[in-house]
Design a protein around this motif. Structure first.
Motif, PDB file in Angstrom:
ATOM      1  N   UNK A  84       0.643  -0.944   0.011  1.00  0.00           N
ATOM      2  CA  UNK A  84       0.321   0.125   0.233  1.00  0.00           C
ATOM      3  C   UNK A  84       0.964   1.628   0.000  1.00  0.00           C
ATOM      4  N   UNK A  85       1.338   0.849   0.812  1.00  0.00           N
ATOM      5  CA  UNK A  85       3.141   1.994   0.831  1.00  0.00           C
ATOM      6  C   UNK A  85       3.195   2.874  -0.338  1.00  0.00           C
ATOM      7  N   UNK A  86       4.423   1.717  -1.268  1.00  0.00           N
ATOM      8  CA  UNK A  86       4.848   1.783  -2.174  1.00  0.00           C
ATOM      9  C   UNK A  86       3.673   2.185  -3.951  1.00  0.00           C
ATOM     10  N   UNK A  87       2.412   1.530  -3.387  1.00  0.00           N
ATOM     11  CA  UNK A  87       1.484   2.056  -4.509  1.00  0.00           C
ATOM     12  C   UNK A  87       1.061   3.762  -4.487  1.00  0.00           C
ATOM     13  N   UNK A  88       0.826   4.113  -2.526  1.00  0.00           N
ATOM     14  CA  UNK A  88       0.255   5.486  -2.026  1.00  0.00           C
ATOM     15  C   UNK A  88       1.798   6.508  -3.427  1.00  0.00           C
ATOM     16  N   UNK A  89       2.718   6.095  -3.237  1.00  0.00           N
ATOM     17  CA  UNK A  89       3.858   6.889  -3.615  1.00  0.00           C
ATOM     18  C   UNK A  89       3.465   6.393  -5.249  1.00  0.00           C
ATOM     19  N   UNK A  90       3.507   6.108  -6.098  1.00  0.00           N
ATOM     20  CA  UNK A  90       3.041   5.531  -6.913  1.00  0.00           C
ATOM     21  C   UNK A  90       1.535   6.461  -7.616  1.00  0.00           C
TER      22      UNK A  90
END
Length: 584
Positions: free
Chosen positions: A131-137
């Motif tokens: 979720x955190x990696x997708x949030x950055x994307x």
């Protein structure tokens, strides 16, 4: 909108006039880097999402669609802020910084291992992004969409602002600017879909995203350095509020009788000074029901030194602003189907290319996605040929400095687009005949022994059509829009592109649904293009474009150019009303 910034003149030291060709490198550098970043990423985005972040294909496709939809709407927001509050320079500057932040975070996510899931190992199920990696994307994509929304509509208008339309020496340079703006944009797109995509696929996403990020940073510095050279236009308040005020005032007075002489309609040059720097719009006989907004009644009469209640009484100039916007609507709509036809290059034409022989030599094969290079090359060649040769020839017959009017230019583009889809249908027939002759009709992924260069004519015709239609469309919006809302009008150009793509999606969905038969056959099959009727789909678009061409010719025939009185620079008097489009 727009109060011109004047250079200070001293007795023996007259400063160089603002604007002109010297500002173009600073402005174009910003547009080039924005296009490198957007196209360089979008062209290969599906690959990044699926191979680097391990997204499922459907989720990646939806992410692409959502990002594209958001990016297509933000130019309207950026244009509104520019015209109403901040002006074009500061809108471009702030938007570029926002875009830079988005590109930097995206590049970091491609470089730093902790910001993306670990690589797949053997036959193991790939770990999806957290979720955190997708949030950055998503945050990076949102910042990119917001930044792009401020850059796209303002850069083209800001560049055109550098040429004074009231100066005969600079009048011819405005239409040349639009040609070279599109040429520079096309070159940057060509570099993005070739060089940057190659770097992303063969060297790495860190460099593939890092290069346009660094270029964007340098372009911001260059753009800001050029500040003292630019002609700056001050914003003059919300253009939408003015349009709404005219509409409300006209509605309130709908039962009033019209004045016998248009000269009796309300005018206030002092009130309109900030939105009529380039000239005052004069009364036209179209849409006369709106003229009632400028009819002064006993309750509206005010002293000359006072401003009226604009929700009850408006000037002729403001009424004509609304008329100009309404008149532009039908011409705007005529450009949508060209984009719909153009969009097929990235879908069905691409699928055609995948089934054809793409070898240049025994060892080198053209990637199917690189076929759009032929579109870009033909577009760039047409722009250069048009600017250097065709304009000079046409000028002998028309007497116009720009050769032909932008309405004629757009019409030529629409005709060529009709030919492009017509030819595409016949090429598809040829491709399927080759598949049938070699017994490959049932083999969806087999390479048919027919050269991919059969597709070059349709790709090239689309590029030529864009060189005529899209540049003419862009030129039309800038020239015919009220000067106080030129950024907003330019945003309409990008909106037409967005709507054209949505119409393509709708058309494909409807054809796929209604052409399906009980035996499973379909014009647009999901798995095997060899068993479909893609040529019928192309010819359906051709028929729609022919109807659109008839519609466009009707609109162009009855179109009334924006009538304007140019302010005389050397005296307080004004010249007779002229149609800018006929002399620029």
């Amino acid at each position: 909108m727009e109060k011109m910034e004047q250079g200070n003149h001293r007795e023996n030291n007259v400063k160089r006039p603002k604007g002109g060709l010297i500002t173009m490198p600073f402005i174009f550098s910003n547009e080039v880097c924005e296009k490198l970043a957007v196209v360089g990423f979008n062209a290969n985005m599906i690959s990044y999402l699926t191979t680097q972040l391990h997204m499922p294909l459907t989720k990646a496709a939806n992410t692409l669609t959502n990002f594209g939809g958001t990016a297509s709407l933000t130019p309207l927001l950026g244009a509104f802020i520019s015209d109403a509050y901040t002006g074009r320079f500061w809108t471009i500057t702030v938007a570029s910084i926002i875009y830079q932040i988005g590109m930097t975070s995206l590049t970091l996510s491609a470089i730093l291992p902790q910001l993306r899931p670990p690589p797949c190992k053997g036959e193991q199920v790939c770990q999806q992004a957290t979720g955190g990696q997708l949030a950055i994307l998503y945050a990076s994509l949102l910042l990119g969409a917001l930044g792009s929304g401020g850059i796209r509509p303002c850069v083209v208008a800001f560049g055109a602002d550098q040429f004074d339309e009231t100066d005969p020496k600079q009048a011819t340079k405005t239409w040349k600017y639009f040609n070279w703006y599109y040429f520079v944009m096309g070159v940057s797109i060509l570099v993005a879909v070739t060089v940057l995509v190659y770097i992303q696929d063969n060297i790495g996403w860190g460099w593939g995203l890092g290069i346009p990020t660094i270029a964007m940073f340098l372009s911001i510095i260059a753009f800001v350095i050029g500040y003292p050279l630019y002609r700056h236009m001050d914003p003059a308040g919300s253009p939408f509020t003015r349009l709404l005020q005219v509409s409300v005032a006209a509605f309130k007075k709908r039962k009033l009788p019209m004045v016998s002489d248009p000269k009796l309609l309300y005018q206030n040059e002092e009130l309109d000074a900030s939105i009529s720097v380039g000239g005052k719009l004069v009364h036209t006989d179209q849409m006369t029901f709106l003229d009632k907004a400028a009819v002064a009644t006993d309750g509206n009469i005010v002293k000359i030194s006072q401003a009226p209640n604009l929700w009850r009484l408006n000037t002729v100039h403001r009424v004509e602003e609304l008329k100009s916007v309404i008149r532009m609507g039908p011409i705007w709509a005529a450009g949508i189907l060209l984009i719909t036809a153009y969009a097929q290059q990235n879908t069905f034409s691409l699928q055609q290319a995948k089934t054809m022989d793409r070898h240049l030599t025994k060892s080198f094969e053209i990637p199917a996605g690189s076929m759009s290079v032929f579109t870009m090359i033909s577009m760039l060649s047409t722009i250069a040929l048009y600017d250097r040769i065709l304009v000079r020839i046409a000028r002998r017959f028309t007497g116009l400095d720009r050769g032909i009017t932008f309405l004629h230019r757009m019409g030529i583009g629409l005709v060529i687009s009709v030919l492009a889809t017509l030819v595409a249908g016949f090429v598809e027939v040829k491709r399927k005949q080759a598949a049938l002759a070699h017994g490959l009709q049932d083999k969806a992924h087999a390479i048919i022994p027919i050269s991919v260069f059969w597709l070059v004519p349709q790709y090239s015709l689309h590029g030529i059509a864009e060189a005529f239609m899209s540049i003419g469309h862009l030129e039309f919006f800038y020239d015919q829009a009220p000067e106080s809302m030129r950024s907003t009008a330019t945003a309409l150009f990008w909106t037409a592109i967005s709507v054209g793509n949505y119409v393509s999606t709708l058309l494909v969905s409807l054809v796929h649904k209604f052409s399906a038969k009980p035996d499973g056959s379909n014009w647009l099959p999901d798995n095997n293009l060899n068993k479909g009727k893609l040529e019928y789909f192309y010819w359906l678009i051709t028929v729609l474009q022919v109807l659109n061409l008839v519609y466009y010719i009707s609109c162009a025939k009855f179109y009334t150019y924006k009538p304007i009185q140019i302010h005389n620079k050397h005296s307080e008097s004004e010249e007779d009303g002229v149609e800018l489009a006929s002399i620029a």
